[in-house]
Design an enzyme around this catalytic site. Structure first.
Site, PDB file in Angstrom:
ATOM      1  N   SER A  45       2.564  -6.796  -7.665  1.00  0.00           N
ATOM      2  CA  SER A  45       3.360  -7.830  -8.344  1.00  0.00           C
ATOM      3  C   SER A  45       2.723  -8.169  -9.692  1.00  0.00           C
ATOM      4  O   SER A  45       3.431  -8.369 -10.691  1.00  0.00           O
ATOM      5  CB  SER A  45       3.449  -9.093  -7.483  1.00  0.00           C
ATOM      6  N   GLN A  52      12.554  -6.362  -6.713  1.00  0.00           N
ATOM      7  CA  GLN A  52      11.653  -7.126  -7.586  1.00  0.00           C
ATOM      8  C   GLN A  52      11.503  -6.568  -9.003  1.00  0.00           C
ATOM      9  O   GLN A  52      11.505  -7.315  -9.973  1.00  0.00           O
ATOM     10  CB  GLN A  52      10.278  -7.264  -6.928  1.00  0.00           C
ATOM     11  N   HIS A  77       0.839  -1.212   0.000  1.00  0.00           N
ATOM     12  CA  HIS A  77       0.000   0.000   0.000  1.00  0.00           C
ATOM     13  C   HIS A  77       0.870   1.257   0.000  1.00  0.00           C
ATOM     14  O   HIS A  77       0.492   2.269  -0.580  1.00  0.00           O
ATOM     15  CB  HIS A  77      -0.926   0.009   1.225  1.00  0.00           C
ATOM     16  N   ASP A 103      -5.561   6.058   1.781  1.00  0.00           N
ATOM     17  CA  ASP A 103      -5.817   4.646   1.512  1.00  0.00           C
ATOM     18  C   ASP A 103      -7.165   4.300   2.137  1.00  0.00           C
ATOM     19  O   ASP A 103      -7.485   4.758   3.239  1.00  0.00           O
ATOM     20  CB  ASP A 103      -4.707   3.819   2.176  1.00  0.00           C
TER      21      ASP A 103
HETATM   22  N1  UDP Z   1       8.667  -6.689  -3.407  1.00  0.00           N
HETATM   23  C1  UDP Z   1      10.011  -6.445  -3.550  1.00  0.00           C
HETATM   24  N2  UDP Z   1      10.888  -7.438  -3.230  1.00  0.00           N
HETATM   25  C2  UDP Z   1      10.492  -8.650  -2.792  1.00  0.00           C
HETATM   26  C3  UDP Z   1       9.122  -8.899  -2.657  1.00  0.00           C
HETATM   27  C4  UDP Z   1       8.235  -7.894  -2.979  1.00  0.00           C
HETATM   28  O1  UDP Z   1      10.431  -5.346  -3.973  1.00  0.00           O
HETATM   29  O2  UDP Z   1      11.369  -9.478  -2.506  1.00  0.00           O
HETATM   30  C5  UDP Z   1       7.729  -5.601  -3.725  1.00  0.00           C
HETATM   31  C6  UDP Z   1       7.024  -5.846  -5.038  1.00  0.00           C
HETATM   32  O3  UDP Z   1       7.789  -5.325  -6.110  1.00  0.00           O
HETATM   33  C7  UDP Z   1       5.685  -5.150  -4.851  1.00  0.00           C
HETATM   34  C8  UDP Z   1       5.462  -5.190  -3.341  1.00  0.00           C
HETATM   35  O4  UDP Z   1       6.702  -5.548  -2.749  1.00  0.00           O
HETATM   36  O5  UDP Z   1       5.758  -3.806  -5.289  1.00  0.00           O
HETATM   37  C9  UDP Z   1       4.439  -6.239  -2.936  1.00  0.00           C
HETATM   38  O6  UDP Z   1       3.180  -5.767  -3.241  1.00  0.00           O
HETATM   39  P1  UDP Z   1       2.026  -6.742  -3.749  1.00  0.00           P
HETATM   40  O7  UDP Z   1       0.808  -5.885  -3.963  1.00  0.00           O
HETATM   41  O8  UDP Z   1       2.475  -7.520  -4.906  1.00  0.00           O
HETATM   42  O9  UDP Z   1       1.809  -7.762  -2.590  1.00  0.00           O
HETATM   43  P2  UDP Z   1       1.582  -7.609  -1.002  1.00  0.00           P
HETATM   44  O10 UDP Z   1       2.917  -7.524  -0.410  1.00  0.00           O
HETATM   45  O11 UDP Z   1       0.766  -6.368  -0.762  1.00  0.00           O
HETATM   46  O12 UDP Z   1       0.876  -8.855  -0.638  1.00  0.00           O
END
Ligand code: UDP
Length: 457
Positions: free
Chosen positions: A357, A337, A23, A114
């Site tokens: 993601s 990522q 978020h 948010d």
């Molecule tokens: N992310 C990252 N490195 C990791 C895992 C996740 O940079 O090893 C980032 C990913 O690029 C994304 C965010 O964390 O922007 C995760 O957001 P997402 O909405 O996919 O999933 P959530 O964590 O909210 O379940």
């Protein structure tokens, strides 16, 4: 363009993010987008999971005393309580901060919050400042919630044998794709129902901004607009529209995976990650580990400490794991990522289907193997596999299914077709943020809309 207020100063927008990675990232990206369009930005954030001000020197940051403190344990069973505490405790500090800013001559155009930080609506109303809701998730999930909430009693509890049945009026979703985490008897406890009622009520917000794309989610977006009766601005994907790609990660990235990726053949590596919040069962990760071992394919696996029930980090890995995979497998705590997904060596993403993601993978042209855990991830996974057809649904997590899915995606015909479709989708989505694309136009409309907002008297 400078959006000037009284005395030639830029008008200021206050952003209030919900403090988890998935978020915070889109809120900071939205800040960059609006800053580039001439607004000053303040991020009013909790002490818990506070963003790093040094990554965005162009913003002001203000910490709200949240009642949790920086080291709060926001594990899954505590998250609901934490949300109510933050919404209660942050109210007065935000009122005081905005009043001080106004007294110093700042002209606040609006407060964007948010939807989980629902307390902001009362603050905005009290200070007569327009409030705008940011939906950081997919429009399809948002729309599914608005459709299900008034029908809780008609839908829940349901019988196990209905899991594969279509959810009424929610094509293509089945009961098992419902965006909740039902209890064992397929019901939703009353406190969770309440939570969804509260966070889905946009109250007096004058508009809603979505990290979505009209091209991708047109039908869900128009239903949302009809339902909420305020303008919706789908200006996604934010990370493509944000001119600065300042880091937004709260955790330290392990960049050692980048040289490792450099040494791998093009499109040969499977990237595996379950995002920043999901906590998975030990059985599921053990099966995933065996599936990866048996697939024979190179993989980069993010295992977040604390992301497996009852385990600190990688203690669940089968004995001899490292010897079995050798140089072909790399496990890290947190990866950069977006850089990983855009690396030429990465051929597919085994993902929990979080919305960031999902968008990042589409924009990198990387097909997905879908392993959703809960909530919006279930809806996103269904759209990925059934509507956009760029994701492979993994019905159950056992070692044979994982191995088969990885082989199919990395070498099989189905994987090739999916890669073609995702590359095509990437091009279409990227054209949406270019001049005259739907997201670009929606952003122009949003800037005009915010510029025309006045304090309510
Ligand atoms: N992310 C990252 N490195 C990791 C895992 C996740 O940079 O090893 C980032 C990913 O690029 C994304 C965010 O964390 O922007 C995760 O957001 P997402 O909405 O996919 O999933 P959530 O964590 O909210 O379940």
């Amino acid at each position: 363009m400078e959006i000037q207020g009284v005395g030639g100063r830029r008008r200021r927008i206050i952003l209030v993010p919900f403090p988890v990675q998935g978020h915070i990232t889109p809120m900071l990206q939205l800040g960059s987008i609006l800053h580039a369009r001439g607004f000053s930005i303040t991020v009013a954030h909790t002490e818990y999971n506070a963003p790093h001000p040094s990554t965005h020197p162009e913003f002001m940051f203000h910490a709200l005393s949240d009642g949790l403190g920086a080291g709060y344990d926001m594990s899954f069973d505590k998250i609901l309580g934490a949300i109510y505490i933050m919404n209660e405790r942050c109210k007065v500090p935000l009122v005081q901060y905005v009043e001080n800013q106004t007294a110093c001559g700042e002209e606040i155009a609006c407060i964007i919050h948010d939807n989980i930080m629902f307390f902001v609506d009362a603050v905005a109303t009290r200070l007569k400042i327009p409030g705008i809701v940011l939906a950081t998730f997919s429009a399809s999930y948002f729309q599914a919630l608005t459709s299900i909430i008034p029908r809780f009693d008609a839908i829940f509890p349901y019988q196990d044998l209905m899991l594969e049945e279509p959810l009424p009026d929610l094509h293509p979703l089945r009961y098992k794709d419902g965006p909740f985490q039902p209890t064992q008897d397929n019901d939703i406890p009353e406190p969770i129902r309440d939570f969804f009622r509260i966070t889905n009520d946009i109250r007096s917000a004058v508009a809603c901004i979505c990290n979505s794309i009209d091209y991708l989610e047109h039908s869900s977006l128009s239903k949302l607009q009809t339902h909420y009766k305020v303008p919706f601005f789908p200006i996604g994907p934010f990370h493509k529209l944000a001119s600065s790609n300042s880091p937004t990660n709260l955790q330290e990235e392990d960049t050692s995976c980048l040289p490792w990726l450099d040494s791998q053949a093009p499109l040969s590596v499977l990237y595996v990650s379950a995002g920043s919040v999901a906590v998975v069962e030990k059985h599921a990760v053990v099966e995933t580990a065996w599936g990866l071992i048996n697939s024979g394919r190179p993989f980069l696996w993010v295992v977040r400490p604390g992301s497996v029930h009852g385990v600190q980090w990688t203690e669940f890995l089968p004995e001899g794991f490292q010897e079995l995979v050798g140089d072909r497998g790399l496990v890290v705590k947190w990866a950069p990522q977006r850089r990983v997904l855009s690396h030429p060596a990465v051929g597919a993403f085994m993902t929990h289907c979080g919305w960031n993601s999902t968008l990042e993978s589409i924009c990198a042209g990387v097909p997905m193997i879908c392993q959703p855990v809960f909530s919006d991830q279930l809806v996103n996974a269904r759209y990925l596999s059934d509507v956009w057809k760029v994701g492979l649904e993994m019905e159950v997590i056992d070692r044979d299914v994982v191995e088969r899915s990885v082989r199919m995606m990395m070498k099989g015909e189905e994987g090739k077709d999916m890669r073609k479709r995702v590359v095509d989708l990437k091009q279409k989505v990227e054209s949406c943020v270019e001049k005259d694309g739907c997201s670009y136009k929606a952003l122009n409309e949003l800037v005009e809309f915010i510029s025309s907002l006045h304090h309510k008297d």
